[in-house]
Design a protein around this motif. Structure first.
Motif, PDB file in Angstrom:
ATOM      1  N   LEU A 106      -8.216  -8.922 -47.903  1.00  0.00           N
ATOM      2  CA  LEU A 106      -7.814 -10.286 -47.584  1.00  0.00           C
ATOM      3  C   LEU A 106      -9.054 -11.147 -47.361  1.00  0.00           C
ATOM      4  CD1 LEU A 106      -5.150 -11.755 -47.149  1.00  0.00           C
ATOM      5  CD2 LEU A 106      -5.541 -11.511 -44.713  1.00  0.00           C
TER       6      LEU A 106
ATOM      7  N   VAL B 130       0.253  -8.213 -41.131  1.00  0.00           N
ATOM      8  CA  VAL B 130      -0.674  -7.081 -41.006  1.00  0.00           C
ATOM      9  C   VAL B 130      -1.675  -7.367 -39.891  1.00  0.00           C
ATOM     10  CG1 VAL B 130      -2.444  -5.722 -42.165  1.00  0.00           C
ATOM     11  CG2 VAL B 130      -0.465  -6.504 -43.451  1.00  0.00           C
ATOM     12  N   VAL B 131      -2.290  -8.545 -39.959  1.00  0.00           N
ATOM     13  CA  VAL B 131      -3.297  -8.905 -38.955  1.00  0.00           C
ATOM     14  C   VAL B 131      -2.686  -8.879 -37.559  1.00  0.00           C
ATOM     15  CG1 VAL B 131      -4.818 -10.732 -38.145  1.00  0.00           C
ATOM     16  CG2 VAL B 131      -4.622 -10.281 -40.578  1.00  0.00           C
TER      17      VAL B 131
ATOM     18  N   ARG C  49     -13.565  14.731 -42.025  1.00  0.00           N
ATOM     19  CA  ARG C  49     -14.028  13.468 -41.456  1.00  0.00           C
ATOM     20  C   ARG C  49     -15.161  12.843 -42.264  1.00  0.00           C
ATOM     21  NH1 ARG C  49     -13.450  12.242 -35.982  1.00  0.00           N
ATOM     22  NH2 ARG C  49     -15.656  11.819 -35.833  1.00  0.00           N
TER      23      ARG C  49
ATOM     24  N   ARG D  86       0.821  -1.204   0.000  1.00  0.00           N
ATOM     25  CA  ARG D  86       0.000   0.000   0.000  1.00  0.00           C
ATOM     26  C   ARG D  86       0.861   1.262   0.000  1.00  0.00           C
ATOM     27  NH1 ARG D  86      -5.390  -0.517   1.129  1.00  0.00           N
ATOM     28  NH2 ARG D  86      -5.937  -2.694   1.326  1.00  0.00           N
TER      29      ARG D  86
ATOM     30  N   LEU E 162      -3.287  -0.206 -41.816  1.00  0.00           N
ATOM     31  CA  LEU E 162      -4.267  -0.763 -42.752  1.00  0.00           C
ATOM     32  C   LEU E 162      -4.395   0.125 -43.990  1.00  0.00           C
ATOM     33  CD1 LEU E 162      -7.096  -2.112 -40.434  1.00  0.00           C
ATOM     34  CD2 LEU E 162      -5.573  -3.422 -41.884  1.00  0.00           C
TER      35      LEU E 162
ATOM     36  N   LEU F 270     -11.672  -6.576 -36.693  1.00  0.00           N
ATOM     37  CA  LEU F 270     -11.094  -5.259 -36.931  1.00  0.00           C
ATOM     38  C   LEU F 270      -9.680  -5.367 -37.488  1.00  0.00           C
ATOM     39  CD1 LEU F 270     -12.385  -3.376 -33.792  1.00  0.00           C
ATOM     40  CD2 LEU F 270     -13.106  -3.064 -36.142  1.00  0.00           C
ATOM     41  N   ALA F 271      -9.016  -6.507 -37.259  1.00  0.00           N
ATOM     42  CA  ALA F 271      -7.619  -6.622 -37.667  1.00  0.00           C
ATOM     43  C   ALA F 271      -7.475  -7.157 -39.085  1.00  0.00           C
ATOM     44  CB  ALA F 271      -6.862  -7.524 -36.691  1.00  0.00           C
ATOM     45  N   LEU F 272      -8.466  -7.896 -39.551  1.00  0.00           N
ATOM     46  CA  LEU F 272      -8.349  -8.533 -40.859  1.00  0.00           C
ATOM     47  C   LEU F 272      -8.603  -7.505 -41.963  1.00  0.00           C
ATOM     48  CD1 LEU F 272      -7.900 -11.471 -41.772  1.00  0.00           C
ATOM     49  CD2 LEU F 272     -10.362 -11.676 -42.014  1.00  0.00           C
ATOM     50  N   PRO F 273      -7.608  -7.234 -42.830  1.00  0.00           N
ATOM     51  CA  PRO F 273      -7.861  -6.269 -43.905  1.00  0.00           C
ATOM     52  C   PRO F 273      -8.956  -6.795 -44.820  1.00  0.00           C
ATOM     53  CG  PRO F 273      -5.531  -6.860 -43.788  1.00  0.00           C
ATOM     54  CD  PRO F 273      -6.266  -7.804 -42.900  1.00  0.00           C
TER      55      PRO F 273
ATOM     56  N   ASN G 247     -19.472   5.759 -44.157  1.00  0.00           N
ATOM     57  CA  ASN G 247     -18.124   6.230 -44.465  1.00  0.00           C
ATOM     58  C   ASN G 247     -17.160   5.056 -44.527  1.00  0.00           C
ATOM     59  OD1 ASN G 247     -15.453   7.344 -44.143  1.00  0.00           O
ATOM     60  ND2 ASN G 247     -16.432   9.255 -43.515  1.00  0.00           N
TER      61      ASN G 247
ATOM     62  N   ASP H 228      -6.050  -0.931 -26.029  1.00  0.00           N
ATOM     63  CA  ASP H 228      -7.114  -1.205 -25.058  1.00  0.00           C
ATOM     64  C   ASP H 228      -6.549  -1.344 -23.654  1.00  0.00           C
ATOM     65  OD1 ASP H 228      -8.876  -1.076 -27.053  1.00  0.00           O
ATOM     66  OD2 ASP H 228      -9.576  -3.142 -26.956  1.00  0.00           O
TER      67      ASP H 228
ATOM     68  N   TYR I 195     -12.251  -8.488 -32.263  1.00  0.00           N
ATOM     69  CA  TYR I 195     -10.849  -8.075 -32.397  1.00  0.00           C
ATOM     70  C   TYR I 195     -10.295  -8.520 -33.749  1.00  0.00           C
ATOM     71  CZ  TYR I 195      -9.808  -6.216 -27.783  1.00  0.00           C
ATOM     72  OH  TYR I 195      -9.751  -5.424 -26.677  1.00  0.00           O
TER      73      TYR I 195
ATOM     74  N   LEU J 133      -4.765  -4.371 -29.027  1.00  0.00           N
ATOM     75  CA  LEU J 133      -4.713  -4.909 -27.661  1.00  0.00           C
ATOM     76  C   LEU J 133      -3.925  -3.983 -26.743  1.00  0.00           C
ATOM     77  CD1 LEU J 133      -4.176  -8.713 -28.356  1.00  0.00           C
ATOM     78  CD2 LEU J 133      -6.225  -7.597 -27.488  1.00  0.00           C
TER      79      LEU J 133
ATOM     80  N   VAL K 126      -1.907  -5.236 -36.415  1.00  0.00           N
ATOM     81  CA  VAL K 126      -3.104  -4.479 -36.083  1.00  0.00           C
ATOM     82  C   VAL K 126      -3.703  -4.989 -34.772  1.00  0.00           C
ATOM     83  CG1 VAL K 126      -5.464  -4.009 -36.805  1.00  0.00           C
ATOM     84  CG2 VAL K 126      -3.626  -3.866 -38.453  1.00  0.00           C
ATOM     85  N   LEU K 127      -3.750  -6.308 -34.645  1.00  0.00           N
ATOM     86  CA  LEU K 127      -4.273  -6.922 -33.429  1.00  0.00           C
ATOM     87  C   LEU K 127      -3.449  -6.484 -32.221  1.00  0.00           C
ATOM     88  CD1 LEU K 127      -6.603  -8.840 -33.129  1.00  0.00           C
ATOM     89  CD2 LEU K 127      -5.007 -10.745 -33.149  1.00  0.00           C
TER      90      LEU K 127
ATOM     91  N   ALA L  31       0.321 -10.832 -45.081  1.00  0.00           N
ATOM     92  CA  ALA L  31      -1.002 -10.509 -44.551  1.00  0.00           C
ATOM     93  C   ALA L  31      -1.111 -10.918 -43.083  1.00  0.00           C
ATOM     94  CB  ALA L  31      -2.079 -11.200 -45.369  1.00  0.00           C
TER      95      ALA L  31
ATOM     96  N   ARG M  89     -12.085  -1.730  -9.500  1.00  0.00           N
ATOM     97  CA  ARG M  89     -12.407  -3.146  -9.588  1.00  0.00           C
ATOM     98  C   ARG M  89     -11.238  -4.020  -9.194  1.00  0.00           C
ATOM     99  NH1 ARG M  89     -13.425  -3.395 -14.929  1.00  0.00           N
ATOM    100  NH2 ARG M  89     -13.497  -1.161 -14.991  1.00  0.00           N
TER     101      ARG M  89
ATOM    102  N   ASP N 133     -13.861  -9.806  -6.492  1.00  0.00           N
ATOM    103  CA  ASP N 133     -12.520 -10.243  -6.873  1.00  0.00           C
ATOM    104  C   ASP N 133     -11.644 -10.473  -5.648  1.00  0.00           C
ATOM    105  OD1 ASP N 133     -13.355 -10.029  -9.399  1.00  0.00           O
ATOM    106  OD2 ASP N 133     -12.379  -8.120  -9.835  1.00  0.00           O
ATOM    107  N   GLU N 134     -11.938  -9.721  -4.568  1.00  0.00           N
ATOM    108  CA  GLU N 134     -11.108  -9.874  -3.368  1.00  0.00           C
ATOM    109  C   GLU N 134     -11.740 -10.864  -2.390  1.00  0.00           C
ATOM    110  OE1 GLU N 134     -11.581  -5.919  -3.585  1.00  0.00           O
ATOM    111  OE2 GLU N 134     -10.265  -6.203  -5.302  1.00  0.00           O
TER     112      GLU N 134
END
Lengths: 385, 335, 330
Positions: C154, A360-361, A219, A23, A315, C148-151, C263, A372, C145, A369, A364-365, A357, A385, B17-18
């Motif tokens: 392809l 690329v995948v 846009r 802590r 992409l 969104l990653a697969l062009p 779009n 996020d 996921y 990740l 991007v993945l 390819a 949490r 969770d705890e």
């Protein structure tokens, strides 16, 4: 004294002390340390980071890891299949992995000559072999390659294309190009977003309305067609380097609005905070107020947005190069390589041309990740949490 | 006495969770037909969770202990064992709304913003009163008029965002009452309102209760509000009831140090010069429940060696009164 | 409500005006102009040496030597007043002839794609939120996921391969060969529908992945709202409750991003079209860019963007219709 303290205080078990120390470290940690701690708990995001790190590493030192140059041809092995190192074949086993050599044969049906594996010829895989001289990182002359085969033969881990160029080597060089274009595109769009979003968010009012309108217009036009329009304007006689930089500029030019909106709304929301007003009253210049007082309060959000915008850059570059409006040969990127894989026939006959390819995948993945994970980690409320 | 609802040994645990936490431990209370029970306590004392359990509104991570008994005497004379109802039971749907109505602290958030007040009232009336079309709408208008909303014929078609906070809470009350429940659970219904409107809403609820002969459980953190509306009061602290009894008695002669603390923390207009005395410290989280008496960490009269060892048991003191405190154990033992 | 519509309508016109300037800027961007390309096209293979003077003459004839803002004005007024998008130099015919019924094909493809997108993403996203943490929810997260990653090109190739494998040859393109140039008939429309699903599926792929996440996230938020608990406390049956309260609000963000979806779909269109051999605007746009036929490219870019702007307007209206708070300007 210490003894007395021990007597008076209720005995603290080891678990309790560890908890207390945890802590204390937690309360003393800086914002970035906290973000890193939270990020580390995201297993998927850490995996993404590892993948990206590996890609960047291989790309950066492509001259070392790729057995051949990006345009080196093997005229004896056109559209050749991948050669996976093996330990055993019909003639027995060996501790050192090897591949079979090839010999040229005439196809009985089409009468075209083609390379077929020769099961009686063994080419042993060696590490740190002498290869074509190249310049590592653009300046360090080296001629040692990470791996190769002995006996003057060639190894094509992932096969070759129709000109007999090594797909594995080219993919590594392409990784460097594609990732670096992404980085440059993100940097350029970030600088633009910072300036445009900063001006809109700091000054507000009519300046803001005008900038908002223009942003809105950019846009609303579909992204790839817009990119294509800008890319089509590149003179056909430009050199590879010119095209490369033009591409980064185009990606940056189209990519800024989303980020600019984020910066603007953040700035607007803290524009009238007391500490900003105080700085303004003290006579600080707008650029200084934005840079030293306002930006730091949402740096983590900007970083998240930057990471998340990477996949779009990658992409887009791939898509543009794929249809012939982006980078052009002899430059090599994932999209340029995939240009050779535009038809179903390729899937049937030379599927290894699709290996870029997968990169690329994967890239991007990985970026998604990591983005996020960072977003969750940068959000102080996710700690509940 | 005509017992409408009785709750015994209500204990609620949550998986987190705890590890598991138990925000409500062995709570027992009851309401008689037509009477009002006030439950008072700080946020985190488990008062809202207890009433949610009554309606089986707790999330999937919550579970009731096997000793829990919740008995409700329905309008048709049957006794419903609430803890045994299945989530898709018709009996549970009839209980929710039809037998027990509920209103919440935030009237704005309790309404769906995309349907008119009338739409949500008519839905409830259809479900519980079997009225349709015109009749349901008329009843909705009538209920809005009853809670003191002016020009109810036009208000019934308005959306929640078109009303003021006080009016929304009135509409919320009308919505809960439109199904004709025998018991109304009000979870801090006045907390989010201005003081003047608070008093109006309290008056309204008292009048409605008398007119409709309805029982009520009134949850608040404010003993002052309890004094105005409740016949009986239960004081909750960290998941247990520490003192209960008739409201006047408890307020006039509080026995538990916590109840005394709450009373001293009420600002009084005739003692402007006196400093407020808040209850010191914060309520601990249920995951760090102190050993022994849960209140001992904030209690000015805690006895070392006693209060941190054993949890006090509930002791009956006089008619309908009980307290859960070692001091009163001792006093009784000495007597 | 009238004021709400009027405001959006004015905003739309202003945006379209700015868009047209932007599009014109892109049309003017490549080196050389219409006169250059026209001259080379007209005289190539004729043995005539094109001189600077000849190009200059064409330029003067077409009024291309005037300042840019006048030329923009000519261009846009031609479009708005007469529906005239100028000449397509590589076809030596007006742009409108080149476009032909490709606009309708594109719109058909667009709506088929949107239909698939929403029919898949909304119910599944809601389901994933209600069954949060289940294996199905987990699987869908992984899918989105990957989605969104697969062009898209392809995916188009993979689909084409699979379709060739299992359904026989004629899956690419929008029509079977015998209908390609046939006049419109019921049989031709049916043939189109049979070809449309593949490109629509490919184009819907990433939109589905994206909207799935949006719906799931909003639905999860909505499920925890007090209004849902309050409705449950009134005894509203569970299925009806889910549909009427959280699900109804969970589609709001989907409706508000219709424009973004369009779009995204148009953005992917040229590339998917190239792979699948579609003969509509996306494919034509790519060809026009490669040939630097900027009148055609500009016309298409303007059309696609106009459709997006109109769809944005529609989404605003829908949102106002769905949500009284927006309709009443609260």
């Amino acid at each position: 004294m210490a003894v007395l303290d021990d007597l008076r205080a209720p005995a603290e078990t080891r678990a309790e002390r560890r908890e207390r120390e945890r802590r204390e470290r937690y309360y003393a940690a800086s914002q970035w340390t906290l973000i890193w701690w939270r990020f580390r708990r995201h297993r998927a995001a850490m995996a993404g980071l590892a993948v990206l790190g590996l890609m960047a590493f291989l790309g950066l030192f492509a001259e070392f890891f790729a057995p051949y140059g990006q345009t080196t041809r093997n005229a004896q092995y056109l559209n050749g299949a991948p050669q996976w190192p093996m330990f055993c074949d019909a003639n027995g086993c060996s501790a050192r992995p090897f591949i079979h050599g090839t010999r040229t044969e005439r196809d009985p049906v089409t009468l075209r000559s083609r390379a077929v594996p020769d099961p009686d010829m063994r080419l042993y895989v060696r590490f740190f072999v002498e290869g074509e001289p190249a310049r590592l990182l653009g300046f360090l002359p080296i001629s040692t390659r990470f791996f190769g085969v002995d006996g003057g033969g060639r190894i094509h881990l992932w096969g070759t294309d129709d000109l007999g160029r090594d797909v594995f080597s080219r993919t590594l060089f392409a990784t460097r190009t594609s990732l670096s274009i992404g980085v440059m595109g993100v940097v350029i769009s970030f600088v633009l977003a910072l300036i445009i979003g900063g001006v809109a968010g700091y000054f507000g009012g009519i300046v803001d309305s005008v900038i908002q309108r223009v942003t809105e217009v950019i846009r609303v036009i579909p992204v790839i067609p817009l990119y294509m329009g800008l890319a089509a304007a590149m003179p056909r006689d430009w050199t590879t380097t010119q095209v490369y930089f033009a591409m980064t500029l185009i990606l940056g030019l189209v990519g800024w609005p989303t980020l600019a909106r984020r910066i603007r709304s953040q700035l607007l929301s803290i524009r009238n905070e007391d500490y900003v007003v105080a700085a303004r009253l003290a006579g600080a210049r707008p650029s200084r107020i934005i840079a030293t007082h306002m930006l730091p309060s949402f740096t983590s959000f900007i970083i998240v947005d930057l990471v998340i915008s990477f996949p779009y850059m990658i992409l887009s570059e791939t898509a543009l190069s794929f249809v012939g409006l982006g980078l052009r040969p002899p430059a090599v990127s994932w999209g340029v390589m995939l240009q050779q894989a535009q038809s179903v026939r390729v899937i049937e006959q030379t599927p290894w041309l699709f290996i870029p390819a997968a990169f690329v995948v994967l890239a991007v993945l990985a970026f998604t990740l990591v983005g996020d994970g960072l977003r969750d980690a940068a959000d102080p409320y996710s700690e509940a949490r | 006495m005509d017992r409408l609802l009785s709750v015994e040994n209500l204990s609620i645990s949550f998986r987190t969770d705890e590890g598991p936490i138990t925000p409500v431990q062995g709570v027992s209370f009851g309401v008689d037909r037509g009477r009002t029970l006030g439950i008072v306590g700080e946020s985190g004392s488990g008062k809202s969770v207890s009433t949610k359990a009554l309606m089986r509104l707790l999330p999937g991570s919550a579970s009731l202990s096997p000793e829990t008994r919740m008995r409700y005497r329905a309008k048709n004379g049957e006794t419903v064992a609430i803890e045994t109802l299945k989530p898709r039971d018709r009996a549970l749907r009839r209980l929710r709304g039809g037998e027990i109505g509920m209103i919440f602290q935030e009237p704005m958030a309790s309404f769906s913003p995309v349907y008119s007040i009338g739409n949500q009232m008519i839905e409830t009336i259809r479900l519980h009163r079997g009225l349709g079309g015109r009749a349901a709408r008329d009843l909705a208008v009538e209920m809005l008029a009853k809670v003191g909303i002016s020009s109810p014929e036009t208000r019934v078609d308005q959306y929640p965002h078109e009303m003021s906070g006080g009016m929304r809470q009135r509409a919320m009350i009308a919505l809960a009452l439109s199904a004709g429940p025998a018991l109304l659970i009000a979870d801090e219904p006045t907390t989010a309102l201005d003081v003047t409107i608070q008093a109006q809403v309290l008056d309204l609820m008292r009048d409605l209760q008398r007119d409709l002969g309805m029982a009520m459980i009134f949850i608040t953190h404010d003993l002052g509000v309890i004094a105005q509306i409740a016949d009986e009061v239960a004081v909750m602290y960290l998941g247990t009831i520490v003192e209960r009894g008739p409201t006047r008695e408890v307020i006039r002669r509080p026995l538990h140090p916590y109840t005394r603390g709450l009373l001293e923390a009420i600002p009084a207009i005739d003692r402007l010069d006196a400093r407020l005395k808040p209850v010191p410290g914060d309520i601990p989280s249920p995951s760090q429940r102190p050993s022994g008496c849960p209140f001992r960490t904030r209690c000015p009269e805690a006895v070392p060696g006693l209060c941190d060892r054993a949890a006090p048991r509930e002791t009956a003191v006089g008619e309908g009164r009980a307290v859960r405190c070692h001091l009163h154990d001792a006093a009784r033992a000495a007597a | 409500m009238a004021r709400f519509v009027l405001e959006r309508l004015l905003g739309m016109v202003l945006t379209l005006f700015l868009v047209s300037i932007m599009v014109y800027f892109i049309m003017e961007l490549p080196p050389g102009d219409y006169a250059d390309r026209f001259a080379f096209r007209k005289y190539s293979g004729t043995g005539v040496t094109v001189t600077e003077a000849m190009i200059e003459e064409i330029r003067r004839d077409l009024g291309l030597d005037r300042p840019a803002y006048l030329r923009y004005f000519d261009w846009i007024s031609g479009i708005v007043l007469r529906g005239d998008f100028g000449m397509a130099y590589s076809f030596l015919t007006p742009v409108t002839n080149v476009l032909g019924d490709k606009v309708w094909l594109t719109l058909g493809l667009l709506f088929a794609t949107l239909l698939i997108t929403y029919a898949v993403s909304i119910p599944i996203g809601i389901y994933a939120a209600v069954r949060r943490g289940s294996a199905a929810d987990y699987g869908l997260t992984v899918f989105s996921y990957l989605g969104l990653a697969l062009p898209n090109f392809l995916l188009a190739l993979i689909m084409l391969y699979c379709a060739n494998r299992w359904f026989g040859a004629s899956v690419g393109g929008l029509f079977s060969p015998q209908f390609e140039n046939a006049p419109w008939s019921l049989a031709k429309v049916w043939d189109l529908v049979k070809h449309l699903w593949l490109p629509a599926f490919v184009l819907a792929w990433s939109a589905v992945a994206y909207q799935l996440q949006t719906v799931r996230a909003t639905m999860s938020d909505e499920l925890n709202k007090l209004s849902v608990v309050a409705a449950r406390a009134r005894g509203v049956p569970e299925t009806r409750l889910l549909v009427k309260y959280p699900a109804r609000l969970a589609i709001n963000p989907v409706v508000s991003t219709i424009g973004f979806d369009v779009n995204r779909i148009f953005s992917e269109l040229p590339i998917v079209a190239a792979v699948l051999g579609l003969t509509e605007l996306g494919d034509l746009l790519l060809k026009a860019y490669l040939d630097l036929d900027m009148n055609v490219a500009g016309a298409i870019l303007l059309m696609l963007t106009t459709i997006i702007v109109v769809m944005n307007f529609v989404s605003d209206l829908l949102l106002g219709w769905l949500d009284p708070r927006i309709r009443m300007g609260a």
